[in-house]
Structure formats: C-alpha cells, structure tokens
Design a protein around this motif. Sequence first.
Motif: not given
Length: 539
Positions: A334-336, A406-410, A414-417, A452-457
Amino acid sequence: MNDFIPDPIRQGIARGWRIVDAARIEADQTLEADVVIVGSGAGGGVTAEILALAGLKVVIVEEGALRSSNDFKMREADAYPSLYQESAARQTLDKGIKILQGRTVGGSTTVNWTSSFRTPPSTLDYWRTRFGLDGFDAEAMAPWFETMEARLHIGDWQAAPNENNALLKRGADKLGIPSGLIRRNVNGCWNLGYCGMGCPTNAKQSMLVTTIPSALDHGALLVTRARAERFAIKGEDVEELLCTGLQADGVAPNGRLLRLRAKHFVVAGGAINSPALLLRSNAPDPHALLGKRTFLHPTLISAGIFPQRVDAYAGAPQTVYSDHFLHTAPIDGPLGYKLEAPPLHPVLLSTTMNGFGADHAAMMRQFPHIQGMLALLRDGFHEASPGGSVQLKDGAAVLDYPLNDFLWDGARRALLTMAEIQFAAGASAVRPAHESARAYTSWNEAQRAIAELPQALHMTRVASAHVMGGCTMAGDARLGVVAPNGRYRELANLSVHDGSLFPTSIGANPQLSIYGLTARLASGLAEDLTGQPAPRPGA
C-alpha cells in the motif's frame, strides 16, 4: 535590499557572457555547437557545467527568461507568472492535481524549497531488481552524491526549525513517530523563508548561481525565451533542434525561428516537457514507452490551527521530515508517504485550501496561526500505481494521471496521520484540504470525519512539486527508452539527463537524485565526446 547584494548574473553579463534572448532577436538564427542542452534546471545545469569544463562548445536553450536576485521581490504576484510553468497553475489533464514546476533559467532549482535527500537505497534496489539498473546501488552512487553535495554546499541546517517545522517534530515526538532534519543546498542563508519566489540573497545554491554561471564562464552560450519545438531526425541521428522565439511575456511566439545544430543533443527539460519534446519530434519508440510511467508524489495537505502564532512564511521552509510511513509496509505494498511541512504564503494557501466566501475568508484571517503539513505519496512501486502518461494537446504537453482507489486509500491514511500529529502538537483545530471538510476541533472528531470523507476527483485536494519519469532508464529496451548510460536507445546522438529518467518516483524530494545521477551521466558523456577524463564539477 538587493542593491547591497552582489548580483552574479549582472556581473557575468558585464564579464562578457554569451547570451541570446530570443525575445529580442530580429531575424531567424542558426547556432552551432558540440552539444545542445535543452533545459537549464537540475539536469541541464549540471550537464552544462561538466561539458563546458571538458572544453566542449555548449549551447543551453531555456524556455523561460533569465532572472536574477535583483528581480526576486519576495512577492507571489511577481514570482508565479515569471518563474513557474503556466504561472504556477499547471494541472493534470482532468484538473485533479495541481503541479508546481519552474520555468526560468535554473528551472525548478531556482524556486524550490532547498530540501536535499539522496535517493533512498530501497528505491535504488527496486530499480536494480525490476528495471535492470545494475551499478546504481547506494554504494555506487555515493561518490556522485558526495561530489554534488560539495559543489552545491548541501549540508545540515544549523538554525533551529521555525515553528511550522517544529510543530511537525513536536507532534511526531509525542506520538512516538521518528523524524529527522532536512539537509539544504544553501550558503550564507538569511533564513527568510521565501525560497519559492527566487532567492533574493543568492544563498540558495541553485543552477542559476552555480553551474550555469560556471558553464558561461567557460564559453557556453545561453539562449533564453526560446521554446524547443521538435528535433529534426534523419535515420538514427538528430540533425537539429527547431526552436520558436517567444515574445517578452515568455508565452506567445514572436515569429522567429532558431535552428540549433550540434554533434550531440541532451534533453533536460524535466519530466512532462522532455517526453513531450520527443513525442512532438516523432522520436522512434518501438515499445510505446515514451511519456509513460510519469510520477508525481501525489501530495495531500492538512492545515492545523494553533493558539500561538506559527508564521509559516518565515524561516527556512523545510527542515523537518518523517519517513516513518514509508517503512510501515513493503515498498511495493500500500502507498507509503513522506511527511514534511511546507512554507505558507497567502496566494499559495488560499488557492490550495478548500472553502468559499465567508468560510474561506474566516480561514484566511487565521493565516498567522496556521501550520501546514504535507504527505507525499510514493507512487510507482505497485501494479495499481502505474503513474500517468504525457500526451500532446495541440502540441503542448499535458499529463494524464488517473486517480484510483489504490491512491485514495493512501490519501485517506495520510490525512488521518497528519491530523493526529497536528492535534498531538497542540492544534485547536485541523482542516484537511478536502471540499467536504471543515475545521475539526478534536482528534476524535477529525478521525471520524476523515474516515467518512469521500475520496474522489475534485473532492480531495491533491498537489505536487515533484515530477518524475516519462523517459524511463532501464537495462532492458522493453522497459525503458533510455539506456543506463543516459543515451536514448533509438537515436545515436541524443541523451536524456533529468528526472524523467526515473523508473518510479523516489520517495524523497528529487533535486539531489537528479544532481547525482546526471553528474554521473554527463561525466560519461564528456569522456565519450572528448576521449579525456571528465573534469570534476566546480573545478
């Protein structure tokens, strides 16, 4: 202030540097050289100095203008239109990622934030095993990094971090997250914090004040405000480079044509522009690789609001980082992401953060109290992270970089961290750069909301200042258009010397990686062209 600071550009012009400003020429011109270098940034600047020191007749062609410390007024309104690609508004094809790249003599080195990292050994190992780049391991590259570190005064920053960076360390320390200090390429730095607008004191050791002046002092010719349109190719050879002169605004053509002829050509226009030039030239590309595998370190942003003043515009821009989240999963997992703190200036902040009207105005009124944090996603090491592709749109370069799950998971991780670190550092509120986000006043609230934020374009704000790939270097022709010696495989007299060579992103700010790699490649090229040992940069 600038009246009291020596201007090496004005001094060089007074010494008789050879410069052609294509905005001022009154007729078409033909110029000849041993080597023509397209671009004056990290790759082009290093190459120009080494080849000029070797006694070769060098022409450097740059689309941007020649500016100097006397032009750098520490104002965003001046800097972005004059020093950046597309006035600092370059974007990917779908407008999903904002891209900051330099467009001036010195390229991005003139406007970057001075962060200097060697290529991580794990990245070099991956290139060796997956792309056949034997002999590019950390031990083999160390002498080249050492050479360029000495040449460009890259070293530890002696001053204490500003509050913007200290908060990253403070929060990370409280959570047990390891961090480190960033090395910088500066000499006599005044600790102003306006590096992104051009250094007004010439402390930043960019190509503008180091390798380009050295090359010009050794007889090189600099051509500015000239757009490299295409190579004229005959068989396996490039015969000439055709360039269009630009008007004083550096954008519109002025109707003048420059023909640049040479024994050898070096493409160093940076990722996006380098593959685009080769695409416009219909360069042979039997495996359809040109422009593919272009990477960005897609970057997420989080703004922390603190009770105390942060004044994130003041002081050395980047001095603290954490690579902890690059190491919590396999490199091809997963993306680091790498964590850094960016400098904040009003235009940069206001155009990056979300919000409209009264909400946006209220955020900007808190400007002195805002701390910024970045997470740079390490793309290119997983099959679900193939990067983007450089394309041509009416002849102009554009990067198509699809954003997938895959990118949105990263991005979400990242936003949480970043929010957790900012709250640990004492933030009274944290606002992720996301269209649906607001300022959250506790870590528990932020944790629930970000999950819960929608990770999207066009929902999650994504930016980048690191563009890599597009002219992949590999040991196998089926994997890369450029051979390990920097030569374009299908053309006998063409090399590529810039970040477009990288087979993946690198997981670190790329300037030192480009310096070290191109010093090695340019030294080999100098020996090939002269039959003599290559001189050391800065000699």
